[in-house]
Design an enzyme around this catalytic site. Sequence first.
Site, PDB file in Angstrom:
ATOM      1  N   ARG A   1       0.605  -6.219  11.464  1.00  0.00           N
ATOM      2  CA  ARG A   1       0.302  -5.201  12.468  1.00  0.00           C
ATOM      3  C   ARG A   1      -0.029  -5.800  13.841  1.00  0.00           C
ATOM      4  O   ARG A   1       0.125  -5.139  14.865  1.00  0.00           O
ATOM      5  CB  ARG A   1      -0.851  -4.316  11.994  1.00  0.00           C
ATOM      6  CG  ARG A   1      -1.129  -3.147  12.924  1.00  0.00           C
ATOM      7  CD  ARG A   1      -2.339  -2.342  12.516  1.00  0.00           C
ATOM      8  NE  ARG A   1      -2.080  -1.480  11.371  1.00  0.00           N
ATOM      9  CZ  ARG A   1      -2.914  -0.524  10.975  1.00  0.00           C
ATOM     10  NH1 ARG A   1      -4.043  -0.320  11.630  1.00  0.00           N
ATOM     11  NH2 ARG A   1      -2.625   0.224   9.924  1.00  0.00           N
TER      12      ARG A   1
ATOM     13  N   SER B   1     -10.514  -6.374   9.713  1.00  0.00           N
ATOM     14  CA  SER B   1     -11.777  -5.940   9.118  1.00  0.00           C
ATOM     15  C   SER B   1     -12.441  -7.148   8.490  1.00  0.00           C
ATOM     16  O   SER B   1     -11.760  -8.079   8.034  1.00  0.00           O
ATOM     17  CB  SER B   1     -11.549  -4.881   8.028  1.00  0.00           C
ATOM     18  OG  SER B   1     -11.185  -3.645   8.579  1.00  0.00           O
TER      19      SER B   1
ATOM     20  N   GLU C   1      -7.029  -0.546  14.761  1.00  0.00           N
ATOM     21  CA  GLU C   1      -7.580  -1.613  13.917  1.00  0.00           C
ATOM     22  C   GLU C   1      -6.580  -2.742  13.678  1.00  0.00           C
ATOM     23  O   GLU C   1      -5.452  -2.508  13.272  1.00  0.00           O
ATOM     24  CB  GLU C   1      -8.003  -1.022  12.570  1.00  0.00           C
ATOM     25  CG  GLU C   1      -8.553  -2.061  11.606  1.00  0.00           C
ATOM     26  CD  GLU C   1      -8.598  -1.567  10.169  1.00  0.00           C
ATOM     27  OE1 GLU C   1      -8.468  -2.412   9.270  1.00  0.00           O
ATOM     28  OE2 GLU C   1      -8.747  -0.351   9.960  1.00  0.00           O
TER      29      GLU C   1
ATOM     30  N   ARG D   1       0.845  -1.197   0.000  1.00  0.00           N
ATOM     31  CA  ARG D   1       0.000   0.000   0.000  1.00  0.00           C
ATOM     32  C   ARG D   1       0.879   1.245   0.000  1.00  0.00           C
ATOM     33  O   ARG D   1       1.861   1.321   0.747  1.00  0.00           O
ATOM     34  CB  ARG D   1      -0.922   0.006   1.231  1.00  0.00           C
ATOM     35  CG  ARG D   1      -1.936  -1.125   1.175  1.00  0.00           C
ATOM     36  CD  ARG D   1      -2.917  -1.108   2.311  1.00  0.00           C
ATOM     37  NE  ARG D   1      -3.776  -2.285   2.243  1.00  0.00           N
ATOM     38  CZ  ARG D   1      -4.672  -2.619   3.162  1.00  0.00           C
ATOM     39  NH1 ARG D   1      -4.847  -1.844   4.226  1.00  0.00           N
ATOM     40  NH2 ARG D   1      -5.400  -3.708   3.029  1.00  0.00           N
TER      41      ARG D   1
ATOM     42  N   ARG E   1       1.793   1.585  10.159  1.00  0.00           N
ATOM     43  CA  ARG E   1       1.355   2.016   8.821  1.00  0.00           C
ATOM     44  C   ARG E   1       2.557   1.938   7.892  1.00  0.00           C
ATOM     45  O   ARG E   1       3.394   2.837   7.852  1.00  0.00           O
ATOM     46  CB  ARG E   1       0.796   3.440   8.886  1.00  0.00           C
ATOM     47  CG  ARG E   1      -0.006   3.849   7.658  1.00  0.00           C
ATOM     48  CD  ARG E   1      -0.451   5.302   7.758  1.00  0.00           C
ATOM     49  NE  ARG E   1      -1.377   5.539   8.843  1.00  0.00           N
ATOM     50  CZ  ARG E   1      -2.703   5.462   8.739  1.00  0.00           C
ATOM     51  NH1 ARG E   1      -3.246   5.148   7.583  1.00  0.00           N
ATOM     52  NH2 ARG E   1      -3.474   5.717   9.775  1.00  0.00           N
TER      53      ARG E   1
END
Length: 421
Positions: free
Chosen positions: A385, A348, A345, A258, A273
């Site tokens: 993460r 998901s 987070e 990403r 991140r």
Amino acid sequence: MIDLALLRDHPDLVTRSQEARGLSPDTVAAALAADRDRRAAITAFEELRAEQNAHGKKVASAAKEDKPALVAEAKQLSERVKAAQHAATAAEQLAEEALGRIENVIIEGVPAGGEEDFVTLHTHGEPASFDFEPRDHLALGEMLGAIDMERGTKVSGSRFYFLTGIGARLEYALMSLALQRAVDAGFVPMIPPTLVRPEVMRGTGFLGQHADEVYHLDDDDLYLVGTSEVPLAGYHMDEILDLTGGAKRYAGWSTCYRREAGSYGKDTRGIIRVHQFNKLEMFVYTTPDAAEAEHLLLLDMQERMLKDLGLAYRVIDVAAGDLGSSAARKYDIEAWVPTQGAYRELTSTSNCTTYQARRLDVRYRPDGAKTTPVATLNGTLGTTRWIVALLETHQRADGSVVIPEVLRPYVGGIEVAEPIR
């Protein structure tokens, strides 16, 4: 795209969904108008083609003296047919663009609003507390010889890193545990490609509002995926599935990429991140009426993983404006990160209903009837993460970290990771 019948028959429902997402209701009126124009243009073209075919038969059977005039008429008709065809093609393109601005219709009960408007469904566990000053995950990772950001930056630039020693073993352990649990639950393990064609990336909805997050190889016109959801969604593209035996469930283990565009200054410390990470993603093809139950199954698998890792977390119902274009409902699980004093987070899971399947042409045939789009769902079962929450939650005063019992078989039985520096 959304169901055209739904758009035509229940435009108010689609409008409310767009508004809940923070999008203009004008997109619905524009899509309806473009859809009407397309149908009118196609009808005009088809009528002229029929007229042309009938005229061709008339020319073929005409007397010799009548043919010159009829041939001249045929030429004029041919020009009109070409013009109508071009008009139909242009109308189809405009309709596709207008319909592309309609995002998946949210499921009833999804909260309206943006990122901060989520609803907490429940929490689990007590946030970790310490009788010493806790270290953040990067400080712990450096003490344990688990994370090397400095050399990651030297080799690849900012937001890259090396996982080393126990850090690498922890990631393999997390991913291996996740894969084993997915297999035990009937998921087919997959190692998918991480480069995909534009039609696959577009079909899953990642070339909309998330386009600036995606790496593109211009010379090859291929995209690096940010989740194995993308290749797994494309796996059955243009196919008719047999779902008589139940849902098709896959678990894809892949490296993900990403760009993190727009995140300047956010989470620059450590591995929260980053541009590259590993992830085990669950992906499901099922019937539309079974999709919501399947969604809860994915959520339950995620919760059991986090419980067994000893993490405190909350489950949130993500607000409509933060869903992304494809999801009709999304649940996030956020784990407590002690040094940030906040939930962050970790997972998901999204119910995309038939939105992706319509774009990728994945269908099934219910009870011998005509084919109809399947529903697709996705959910994370392990990713890099998670190491952040694990290190910070299970740390001790001397910088050592207790390894959760469920991970120990995957790290050679190590019970405590000890500092090496």
